[in-house]
Design a protein around this motif. Structure first.
Motif, PDB file in Angstrom:
ATOM      1  N   ALA A   1       0.825  -1.210   0.000  1.00  0.00           N
ATOM      2  CA  ALA A   1       0.000   0.000   0.000  1.00  0.00           C
ATOM      3  C   ALA A   1       0.858   1.258   0.000  1.00  0.00           C
ATOM      4  CB  ALA A   1      -0.923   0.000   1.218  1.00  0.00           C
TER       5      ALA A   1
ATOM      6  N   TRP B   1     -12.853  -3.345   1.093  1.00  0.00           N
ATOM      7  CA  TRP B   1     -11.530  -3.275   1.699  1.00  0.00           C
ATOM      8  C   TRP B   1     -10.463  -2.907   0.658  1.00  0.00           C
ATOM      9  CZ3 TRP B   1      -9.344  -2.019   5.813  1.00  0.00           C
ATOM     10  CH2 TRP B   1      -8.030  -2.356   6.096  1.00  0.00           C
TER      11      TRP B   1
ATOM     12  N   ILE C   1     -10.683   0.791   0.173  1.00  0.00           N
ATOM     13  CA  ILE C   1     -10.057   1.522   1.286  1.00  0.00           C
ATOM     14  C   ILE C   1      -8.543   1.547   1.112  1.00  0.00           C
ATOM     15  CG2 ILE C   1      -9.631   1.456   3.767  1.00  0.00           C
ATOM     16  CD1 ILE C   1     -12.471   0.359   4.109  1.00  0.00           C
ATOM     17  N   TYR C   2      -7.987   0.410   0.724  1.00  0.00           N
ATOM     18  CA  TYR C   2      -6.543   0.346   0.488  1.00  0.00           C
ATOM     19  C   TYR C   2      -6.139   1.290  -0.641  1.00  0.00           C
ATOM     20  CZ  TYR C   2      -3.665  -2.905   3.120  1.00  0.00           C
ATOM     21  OH  TYR C   2      -2.866  -3.465   4.063  1.00  0.00           O
ATOM     22  N   TYR C   3      -6.967   1.321  -1.696  1.00  0.00           N
ATOM     23  CA  TYR C   3      -6.667   2.184  -2.844  1.00  0.00           C
ATOM     24  C   TYR C   3      -6.748   3.650  -2.445  1.00  0.00           C
ATOM     25  CZ  TYR C   3      -6.586   3.601  -7.739  1.00  0.00           C
ATOM     26  OH  TYR C   3      -6.241   4.158  -8.937  1.00  0.00           O
TER      27      TYR C   3
ATOM     28  N   LEU D   1      -6.303   4.882   0.514  1.00  0.00           N
ATOM     29  CA  LEU D   1      -5.153   5.187   1.369  1.00  0.00           C
ATOM     30  C   LEU D   1      -3.932   5.551   0.530  1.00  0.00           C
ATOM     31  CD1 LEU D   1      -3.674   5.217   4.097  1.00  0.00           C
ATOM     32  CD2 LEU D   1      -3.301   2.753   3.816  1.00  0.00           C
ATOM     33  N   ALA D   2      -3.644   4.750  -0.488  1.00  0.00           N
ATOM     34  CA  ALA D   2      -2.499   5.048  -1.357  1.00  0.00           C
ATOM     35  C   ALA D   2      -2.714   6.364  -2.109  1.00  0.00           C
ATOM     36  CB  ALA D   2      -2.284   3.894  -2.339  1.00  0.00           C
ATOM     37  N   THR D   3      -3.949   6.626  -2.547  1.00  0.00           N
ATOM     38  CA  THR D   3      -4.243   7.865  -3.286  1.00  0.00           C
ATOM     39  C   THR D   3      -4.057   9.091  -2.403  1.00  0.00           C
ATOM     40  OG1 THR D   3      -5.851   6.650  -4.625  1.00  0.00           O
ATOM     41  CG2 THR D   3      -5.989   9.049  -4.652  1.00  0.00           C
ATOM     42  N   VAL D   4      -4.552   9.017  -1.163  1.00  0.00           N
ATOM     43  CA  VAL D   4      -4.415  10.148  -0.238  1.00  0.00           C
ATOM     44  C   VAL D   4      -2.944  10.428   0.050  1.00  0.00           C
ATOM     45  CG1 VAL D   4      -4.860  10.881   2.133  1.00  0.00           C
ATOM     46  CG2 VAL D   4      -6.692   9.865   0.782  1.00  0.00           C
ATOM     47  N   LEU D   5      -2.160   9.385   0.206  1.00  0.00           N
ATOM     48  CA  LEU D   5      -0.728   9.575   0.454  1.00  0.00           C
ATOM     49  C   LEU D   5      -0.044  10.264  -0.732  1.00  0.00           C
ATOM     50  CD1 LEU D   5       0.226   6.187   2.165  1.00  0.00           C
ATOM     51  CD2 LEU D   5       0.051   8.434   3.240  1.00  0.00           C
TER      52      LEU D   5
END
Length: 676
Positions: free
Chosen positions: A395, A632, A635-637, A639-643
C-alpha cells in the motif's frame, strides 16, 4: 543422532506477543540400527524438532550432531546421508514413480550404473511395481505416501526421518510399511513420528514422548509400560446379576493388591499390578472352576498399552480441569460458611435428559444476516491484511515511487539559458603578463603603474614581466626586449607553456608629436573569452589613471551573457518538460501495479486452499463476499491515493523546481484527482 540442549524460540517483529518456545532444552540420543518413535500431542514440538534435525530451520541454541557431524558447520556433508519424508507429500505431478526415485537417487549420489537396480528393489519393497510408470498425480493418497517413504529410504540413506509415514494408508498398506521399515532399520538411524499408538508400540525400539517442547520420557516400550503403566487388565464377561464383589474376593485371594477397575452391566474389569504374573496360572484355574458359581462367561487379559502411557504423560502436562456452572442465576447463589452450596431451587434442576437437538436456535436472516456476514468477511480481510506485512508495504509502494520520481525530477536541471559569466583573469590557474612601455614618457609610465596596480589587486594576482627593464631571464638577455620577440621565444621553448600561462600582454608607446598614447593589447586566442578580458584590463588601467583619488578603487566589470534561445531550442525545451507527466504517470502505474497484485494474491490463496468454497458452504453468498472484498480493496486504494496527493502538496508548497509541473495536478480543475 545427538541433540544437546537444543532450543527453538520464535520471536515476533512487533513485540505485541511474547516469544513462543517451540522446543525447550531438548537433549536426546537416537541410535543406529533402531527405530525411534517420537510421540506428542499437536503443538508438542515434534515437527520443529524434525525440521531442526534436517536443517530446514536453525536451532536458537544447542547443538545437533549427526554421525559425528555438526549440522551448523557440516550440513552439506550431512545431506549426503540424510533422507526425509515430510508430513505432507511433496511430489511433482508430472513425474512418474520411476522418475521420482531416479531423481532423488541421483541427487543423493548413488552410482549411476546401479540406479535402475536400486529403483527396482525399492518399488518391490513399496509394492508399487505395477505403478512404476504412473504419474504421481494419478496415485492414491496411500500410494503417494509410500512413494514419499521410498524417496527417504532410497540410495541407502543412513539417517532417515519420517514424519507420520503411514498417514492416509489403509490397514494392509500400513502393515506392509511396518514390515519394510523393520527390514530397513539395520545399519540405519530411523526417527519417525506418528499419532497411532499401536504403530509406535509395534515399530519403536525406543519411544520418546514430547510435551511442551520437552522430552517427558524416553525408553523401550516395555520400560515405559513398566514405569508409567498401571499393570494388567483382567476383563471378565459375566451375567448382569452376578456379584462383582465376590469376583474381586476370588481374585484378591491370589493377588492381594488387585483392584476393581469397573463393573458395568455384563463386564467386570480388575486391575492387576505389575509383578503379579506368577500368580496368573493359579488365578485362571480357580476362575475356571468357579465360572458357573460366579456366572462368568469368558476371561480376557490385556497389558498396559502405549496409549495409556501416552495419555498419562499428557495429563501430567495439562492443567487440572475446571468445572463451571453456566447458568448465571445458579452462579449468583449465596455460598454457606461451610464452603458448600445452599440448596438449589428446583426450577434450576434439569430432571430428565435433554438432547442438544431439542434446543431451538433462532438464526439471523434477511438484512440482519447480510450485515452480519458482511461484517465477518470484511473483518477477515482486515485482519489478514494487517498481519501480512508485505500487503501493508504494497500500500506504500505507490507513495514511495512518487517520492522517488519527484526527487529525481528536482535533481534534473531545467532547460534554460546558461548563467552569465564574469570575465576575470582569476579563472585561470597561473598567468604571466609581459609588457613594455616608453620609460622616457611620464604618461606611459603612469599608465603602466595603473596597469600593474589593477593586476596586483586581483584575488589571484598574475606574474608581471616588465620587459623594458634590463633583466636577465629566459628569452631576455639583460636588455629591453620587444613583447612579440619575447613571446615568440617562449613559444619556441615550450608551446604548451605559451598556450597555458601567457594569456594577455601590453605594449604602450607615446606619440609626442600628436600627444597620443598608443596602447596595443595582446591576447592568446587559444583560451575562451581572452579578447574581452585583455580589453577590460586596459580600460581599468585607464580608469585608474585618469580617476580622482576618491574614485581610484572603481572597477569596470565585463560580463558575457548567453545569446537568446532559438526557436528550435525553445521547442526542444518544451518537449523535454512534457516528460515529467510521463515519468509521474509511470511511477504511479508501477506502484499501483504492486498494490493490485496484493489484492489478487489473497483471493488466489483462498481459491487454491478451498477456503472460499468453505465460506460459501458456511452460508456466505457471492454478493456479500465480493462486496466486502471490494470495500476493503477500495479503502486500500484510497489510502495510497491520499498519500500521493499529500506528497504532491508537500512538494508543491515547498516551492521546489517541480512546483510548475505539479500545478496541473493540484490546481488545474483537479485533473490529478480525476486521474487517480
Amino acid at each position: 543422532v545427538q541433540l544437546n540442549h537444543v532450543s527453538k524460540t520464535y520471536s515476533f517483529l512487533v513485540q505485541r506477543r511474547p516469544p513462543v518456545h517451540a522446543v525447550k532444552n531438548l537433549s536426546m540420543n537416537i541410535y543406529s540400527g533402531q527405530l525411534t518413535a517420537l510421540l506428542g500431542h499437536n503443538g508438542a514440538g515434534k515437527s520443529t524438532t524434525i525440521s531442526m534435525i534436517t536443517g530446514l530451520i536453525p536451532p536458537t541454541s544447542g547443538q545437533i550432531i549427526i554421525n559425528g557431524l555438526d549440522i551448523a558447520t557440516s550440513m552439506d556433508k550431512v545431506r549426503d546421508i540424510l533422507g526425509l519424508c515430510p508430513q505432507y507429500n511433496i511430489l511433482f505431478d508430472h513425474l512418474t514413480v520411476r522418475e521420482h526415485l531416479r531423481l532423488f537417487a541421483t541427487l543423493k549420489g548413488h552410482p549411476s550404473n546401479d540406479i535402475d537396480n536400486e529403483i527396482n528393489r525399492m518399488v518391490e519393497d513399496l509394492m508399487l511395481t505395477d505403478k512404476l510408470d504412473t504419474l504421481s498425480s494419478a496415485l492414491s493418497g496411500g500410494m503417494k505416501r509410500k512413494l514419499s517413504v521410498g524417496i527417504a529410504l532410497i540410495a541407502n540413506s543412513k539417517v532417515v526421518v519420517l514424519d507420520e509415514p503411514t498417514s492416509g494408508m489403509d490397514p494392509a498398506a500400513r502393515r506392509s510399511t511396518w514390515e519394510m521399515l523393520q527390514r530397513f532399520r539395520m545399519d540405519r538411524t530411523i526417527l519417525f513420528t506418528t499419532h497411532f499408538m499401536d504403530e509406535a508400540d509395534v515399530l519403536g525400539d525406543r519411544i520418546a514422548i514430547m510435551g511442551e517442547g520437552r522430552v517427558r520420557c524416553c525408553g523401550s516400550p516395555f520400560f515405559l509400560k513398566t514405569r508409567y503403566g498401571v499393570g494388567f487388565h483382567l476383563i471378565l464377561s459375566k451375567d448382569m446379576n452376578s456379584d462383582s464383589s465376590r469376583i474381586l474376593q476370588l481374585v484378591q485371594k491370589h493377588i492381594p493388591h488387585a483392584q476393581l477397575e469397573s463393573a458395568i452391566s455384563a463386564e467386570c474389569k480388575v486391575l492387576l499390578p505389575h509383578g503379579s504374573s506368577s500368580a496368573f496360572p493359579a488365578l485362571f484355574e480357580d476362575i475356571e472352576r468357579n465360572k458357573s458359581v460366579l456366572q462368568i462367561f469368558s476371561i480376557g487379559l490385556s497389558e498396559t498399552s502405549i496409549e495409556e502411557v501416552f495419555m498419562k504423560i499428557v495429563e501430567e502436562d495439562e492443567p487440572d480441569e475446571i468445572v463451571t456452572v453456566t447458568n448465571p442465576q445458579i452462579n449468583h447463589l449465596p455460598i454457606a460458611h461451610d464452603d458448600t452450596l445452599q440448596e438449589i431451587p428446583s426450577q434450576f434442576i434439569n430432571v430428565g435428559p435433554q438432547s442438544v437437538f431439542d434446543i431451538v436456535i433462532l438464526k439471523n436472516s434477511g438484512l440482519q444476516l447480510f450485515f452480519q456476514q458482511f461484517y465477518a468477511l470484511l473483518l477477515k480481510r482486515i485482519i489478514n491484511s494487517l498481519r501480512n506485512y508485505l500487503v501493508l508495504f504494497s500500500a506504500l509502494l505507490p507513495f514511495l515511487f512518487v517520492i522517488i520520481s519527484l526527487i529525481i525530477e528536482q535533481q534534473i536541471p531545467k532547460p534554460g539559458d546558461s548563467p552569465s559569466l564574469l570575465m576575470s583573469l582569476d579563472r585561470y590557474e597561473e598567468s604571466h603578463v609581459p609588457y613594455t612601455y616608453d620609460r622616457m614618457s611620464n604618461t606611459t609610465v603612469d599608465f603602466i603603474r595603473s596597469y600593474e596596480k589593477y593586476l596586483q589587486q586581483l584575488p589571484k594576482a598574475p606574474n608581471l614581466i616588465d620587459l623594458t627593464e634590463n633583466n636577465t631571464r629566459p628569452c631576455q638577455d639583460g636588455t629591453s626586449t620587444n613583447v612579440t620577440s619575447y613571446l615568440a621565444c617562449i613559444g619556441q621553448r615550450s608551446l604548451l607553456d605559451l598556450s597555458d600561462r601567457y594569456h594577455i600582454g601590453a605594449s604602450v608607446t607615446m606619440n609626442s608629436t600628436q600627444n597620443v598614447l598608443n596602447i596595443i593589447a595582446l591576447f592568446n586566442n587559444q583560451p575562451y573569452h581572452v579578447p574581452p578580458l585583455t580589453l577590460n584590463t586596459i580600460t581599468n588601467a585607464l580608469l585608474k589613471q585618469y580617476s580622482s583619488p576618491t574614485m581610484s578603487n572603481s572597477t569596470i566589470y565585463v560580463t558575457n551573457h548567453p545569446l537568446p534561445r532559438s526557436l528550435t531550442e525553445a521547442i526542444s525545451d518544451f518537449q523535454s518538460q512534457q516528460f515529467f507527466g510521463f515519468r509521474m504517470a509511470s511511477s504511479i502505474v508501477f506502484g499501483f501495479g504492486f498494490l493490485m497484485a496484493a489484492y489478487a494474491v489473497f483471493l488466489i490463496k483462498e481459491r487454491i486452499s478451498k477456503a472460499k468454497h468453505l465460506q460459501f458452504l458456511s452460508g456466505a453468498n457471492g454478493f456479500t463476499f465480493w462486496c466486502s472484498t471490494f470495500l476493503w480493496d477500495l479503502i486500500y486504494y484510497i489510502l495510497a491515493t491520499v498519500l500521493i496527493i499529500f506528497i504532491w502538496a508537500i512538494f508543491y508548497w515547498a516551492a521546489g523546481s517541480v512546483k510548475e509541473d505539479l500545478k496541473v495536478y493540484l490546481t488545474s480543475g483537479r485533473l490529478g484527482y480525476t486521474i487517480l
